[in-house]
Design an enzyme around this catalytic site. Structure first.
Site, PDB file in Angstrom:
ATOM      1  N   HIS A   1      -0.268   5.902   0.368  1.00 42.32           N
ATOM      2  CA  HIS A   1      -1.026   5.627  -0.850  1.00 42.32           C
ATOM      3  C   HIS A   1      -2.497   5.999  -0.648  1.00 42.32           C
ATOM      4  CE1 HIS A   1      -2.305   3.514  -4.465  1.00 42.32           C
ATOM      5  NE2 HIS A   1      -3.258   2.976  -3.731  1.00 42.32           N
TER       6      HIS A   1
ATOM      7  N   ALA B   1      -0.628   6.116   7.081  1.00 45.44           N
ATOM      8  CA  ALA B   1      -0.679   4.903   6.252  1.00 45.44           C
ATOM      9  C   ALA B   1      -1.693   5.101   5.128  1.00 45.44           C
ATOM     10  CB  ALA B   1      -1.053   3.704   7.111  1.00 45.44           C
ATOM     11  N   HIS B   2      -1.868   4.115   4.303  1.00 46.05           N
ATOM     12  CA  HIS B   2      -2.732   4.213   3.125  1.00 46.05           C
ATOM     13  C   HIS B   2      -4.215   4.385   3.483  1.00 46.05           C
ATOM     14  CE1 HIS B   2      -2.057   0.046   4.272  1.00 46.05           C
ATOM     15  NE2 HIS B   2      -3.254  -0.213   3.813  1.00 46.05           N
ATOM     16  N   PHE B   3      -4.926   5.035   2.557  1.00 40.33           N
ATOM     17  CA  PHE B   3      -6.386   5.224   2.623  1.00 40.33           C
ATOM     18  C   PHE B   3      -6.855   6.006   3.852  1.00 40.33           C
ATOM     19  CE2 PHE B   3      -5.797   1.250   0.140  1.00 40.33           C
ATOM     20  CZ  PHE B   3      -6.210   1.741  -1.084  1.00 40.33           C
TER      21      PHE B   3
ATOM     22  N   GLY C   1      -6.750   3.525   6.797  1.00 40.47           N
ATOM     23  CA  GLY C   1      -8.176   3.777   6.772  1.00 40.47           C
ATOM     24  C   GLY C   1      -8.687   4.714   7.860  1.00 40.47           C
TER      25      GLY C   1
END
Length: 142
Positions: free
Chosen positions: A105, A121-123, A140
């Site tokens: 995402h 993973a996200h961001f 992140g």
């Protein structure tokens, strides 16, 4: 000490991506051939793409891959089989993935090679990179 070569660092290269990886090349050399590689023959969309995703340019989305709502893919891009592009991911030009990769995402990827089983993973932001088979990025990471 001698600079490691592609053969020293990438033991598992999918057959389809081998033309990018000359065994005696420097580790970053595959990125230099990326524009030509993805600018060649693309087969179009075989996977499932959400109605609200935006696909532009020469893009190959292989069998079993799912592209979620709001994702943006701007070619030339090749995405392997059984991958998952999560909602609102941004895949910019000159990206190639192996199979079973996850682009999480709100992840942005540009001018990069992801070998099989890479999980972002996200961001995350991934640019000008080669990620070996099975690499996992936590949320992140840049």
């Amino acid at each position: 000490p001698d600079m490691p070569t592609v053969a020293d660092l990438f033991a598992t290269i999918p057959a389809r991506l081998r033309p990018l990886f000359a065994p005696d090349a420097l580790p970053w050399a595959p990125l230099d051939g990326l524009a030509e590689f993805v600018g060649g023959d693309v087969t179009g969309v075989e996977g499932k793409v959400s109605d609200s995703a935006h696909i532009e340019g020469d893009v190959e989305i292989s069998h079993g891959t799912v592209v979620g709502p709001g994702a943006v893919i701007v070619g030339p891009v090749i995405i392997g089989e059984d991958c998952l592009v999560h909602p609102h991911a941004f895949v910019r030009p000159h990206v190639v993935t192996g199979d079973r990769c996850v682009i999480g995402h709100s992840v942005e990827v540009t001018r990069s090679i992801l070998l099989d089983d890479v999980m972002l993973a996200h961001f995350n932001y991934v640019g000008d990179s080669i990620l070996g088979a099975g690499v996992r990025f936590g949320a992140g990471a840049k």
